[in-house]
Structures are given as C-alpha cells and as structure tokens.
Design an enzyme around this catalytic site. Structure first.
Site, PDB file in Angstrom:
ATOM      1  N   GLN A 258     -36.877 -12.964  28.986  1.00 20.94           N
ATOM      2  CA  GLN A 258     -36.817 -14.274  29.024  1.00 20.94           C
ATOM      3  C   GLN A 258     -37.791 -14.676  30.458  1.00 20.94           C
ATOM      4  OE1 GLN A 258     -37.097 -16.905  27.208  1.00 20.94           O
ATOM      5  NE2 GLN A 258     -36.739 -15.547  25.401  1.00 20.94           N
ATOM      6  N   SER A 259     -38.331 -13.646  31.057  1.00 20.93           N
ATOM      7  CA  SER A 259     -39.135 -13.877  32.157  1.00 20.93           C
ATOM      8  C   SER A 259     -40.335 -15.065  32.415  1.00 20.93           C
ATOM      9  CB  SER A 259     -39.879 -12.702  32.552  1.00 20.93           C
ATOM     10  OG  SER A 259     -40.915 -12.874  33.676  1.00 20.93           O
ATOM     11  N   ASN A 260     -40.027 -16.033  33.210  1.00 13.60           N
ATOM     12  CA  ASN A 260     -41.013 -16.899  33.347  1.00 13.60           C
ATOM     13  C   ASN A 260     -42.092 -16.487  33.944  1.00 13.60           C
ATOM     14  OD1 ASN A 260     -39.179 -19.460  32.688  1.00 13.60           O
ATOM     15  ND2 ASN A 260     -38.002 -18.825  34.372  1.00 13.60           N
TER      16      ASN A 260
END
Ligand SMILES: *Cc1c(COP(=O)(O)O)cnc(C)c1O
Length: 300
Positions: free
Chosen positions: A72-74
């Site tokens: 879930q890396s922005n």
C-alpha cells in the site's frame, strides 16, 4: 550542486486554519498545510520529491522508472502517476505476494499502468536493481529529492512567516529533512511511523549531505557538526505502537477527531500517527500540521 525539478503539480498548496480541531486539542492556533492536495495521482507528499527524482531520471536518459515499497505504498502509487504524466514506463517492486483483490493504492497503481513485481521475502532493493529502468530509492528519498520539502518550507514561510512548529510524519525521512534544512531543528517535530531502523541517524545523514559546507544553508553558515544536528532533531518515537503496519488507540482517536471537527481524513500509518503525536505534544504558538496525504491506504 544545481538541482533541477520537473513540475508535476500546481503550487503552492493551501494553508487552512483548523480552529475547531485546535479547540478540541487545546492549542492556541492550528493550521493544516494541505500537501494531500498536490494534484497529481490523488496527491500527497511524494509528489514534491518526485519532481526531483523524475528530473534525475529524465536527465539520465531513462525511458522507465523502477521503485520499491509496501503493497500500500503511497510513493509507489505516485511514482506510477508521475511516470504516466512524463511518458515513462513504471515498474513497482512490492513486498510480499499478490493479494486476492487489488484495493487502495494497488488499484490505482494498476490503473496508471504500472507493472507490478511481487518480491516475496527477497530484499526489495536487489529485486529493483534487476529490473529495467532508473531506480528511484525507497520512499523517493535522497538528499536531492528532500529539496522538495525545502520548497514546501519556503511556501509555508510565505503563508505564515512567524510559524512556531510544523508537525510531520517521519517515514523514510526526506520530508522532515527538507523542512529542517529550511526551518531549523527547533521548529519541526517529526513523528516516527516505524519505517526505519534509526530515523534520527537517517534524517541527520540527509541533512549532512544537503547542507554541505559550500551551501549557504542556515546551519552551514554556523558550521554545525552532524552529531549536534542529530541531537537537536525533535522526534516523537512514541507513536509506533506494535509497528509500522499496526493501528494504535491514540491514532484511531486522532483520526476520528480530525474527521469530526474539520472533515479532514487521516490515514492510520502516517498522518494519523502525526496527529496523535501533535495531540500528545500540544505545541505552543502557531502550529502547522503537514497533511501528507495517504487516503488510498485507508481504503485498502
Ligand atoms: C511517505 C509518507 C510520509 C513520510 O514521508 P517521508 O519523506 O518518507 O518521511 C508521510 N505521510 C504519507 C501519507 C506518506 O505517504
């Protein structure tokens, strides 16, 4: 060092008063710097750093970029968006294995056309180095891209010249380092999210590189040494809880408070922790909360 940037959004981001939230926490004055509204790809702090790392990639003649992160890396999502904007291919090397459903940031990565490589338990940097393309480091952070938050600090000084404290989540450290390079260590409170083994050393190391002796940074002028720089950094390490991927009760409370007083949504990993740190520290004077984005992660 001359540092180039490619424009990826419209600046400056707004600075908004948050009177109801200030009252609920017990602060004299609170402002929210809306770096969640950095335009590109759903917005967030990584856009300012990508303006520099993407400029480096283009200058190196790259036709594609590669970066790493958690599922879930922005940063991964915004790298995919920046690559699309610049006509570059994008490969994202993510930790673990493919989930059954593509939610939150993963859904957006796919929409933006990124190729996703699941690294399993292999070291992300090694898998990234084996891909085709210019490698942008973890969190998009290096001493060049941290300049993006020198830019942000300059905007803030135009918007609120006598600000006392800026509160920010500390992930890979580039955001805090850039702010400190411009504002000095006393005016920046970093709230550690648990992404680094030694966040203090990482931020100090970045500052050391950024404020090289030849530069006319505000400390370099005084010839400050790295040890002193490291000690003077204000870091709250009390909001990590059981680790990066967990949610603590103070974070839940901070997320509810911001949403219910100001209609501002925070995420459990970064901005929720930063707000919990702000509530715990209750800084005096004119306080700025740096909203660094992250909403897609909440919807995962
Ligand atoms: C990455 C990130 C941060 C932390 O920024 P760093 O420069 O990595 O320390 C804060 N908030 C959000 C929403 C992020 O995605």
């Amino acid at each position: 060092m001359t540092i180039k940037a490619v424009p990826l959004a419209t600046w400056p981001t707004p600075l908004e008063p948050a009177m109801r939230l200030a009252g609920a926490i017990g602060l004299e004055e609170l402002w929210v710097k809306r770096d969640d509204l950095t335009g590109l790809g759903g917005g967030g702090n990584k856009v300012r750093k990508l303006q520099y790392t993407c400029a480096q990639a283009v200058e190196a003649g790259a036709t594609g970029v590669v970066t790493t992160g958690a599922p879930q890396s922005n940063h991964a999502r915004l790298t995919a968006a920046a690559a699309a904007r610049l006509g570059l291919s994008c490969t994202l090397v993510l930790a673990g294995t493919a989930p059954e459903a593509m939610r939150g940031n993963l859904l957006l990565d796919e929409l933006a056309g990124a190729r996703i490589v699941w690294a399993g338990t292999d070291p992300l940097a090694e898998v990234a180095a084996a891909q085709d393309g210019y490698v942008i480091p973890f969190g998009g952070t290096n001493a060049v891209s941290a300049q993006g938050y020198v830019d942000c600090a300059k905007e803030l000084l135009t918007q609120l010249p006598d600000l006392d404290t800026v509160v920010v989540a500390l992930g890979s450290g580039g955001t805090m380092a850039g702010l400190v390079a411009q504002l000095g260590p006393e005016r920046v409170l970093g709230v550690d999210v648990g992404a680094l083994p030694d966040p203090r050393a990482t931020v100090a190391g970045l500052l050391d590189e950024m404020l090289a002796p030849a530069e006319s940074g505000m400390w370099a002028a005084g010839g400050t040494e790295t040890g002193a720089v490291s000690e003077s950094l204000r870091i709250d390490s009390g909001q990590v809880g059981a680790g990066y991927a967990t949610v603590t009760e103070p974070v839940r409370a901070a997320m509810r408070l911001a949403a219910r007083t100001e209609g501002i949504f925070l995420d459990p990993t970064y901005t929720g922790r930063a707000m919990a740190g702000l509530c715990a520290a209750k800084p005096r004077g004119k306080v700025v909360f740096l909203h660094t984005g992250g909403l897609p992660g909440l919807l995962a």
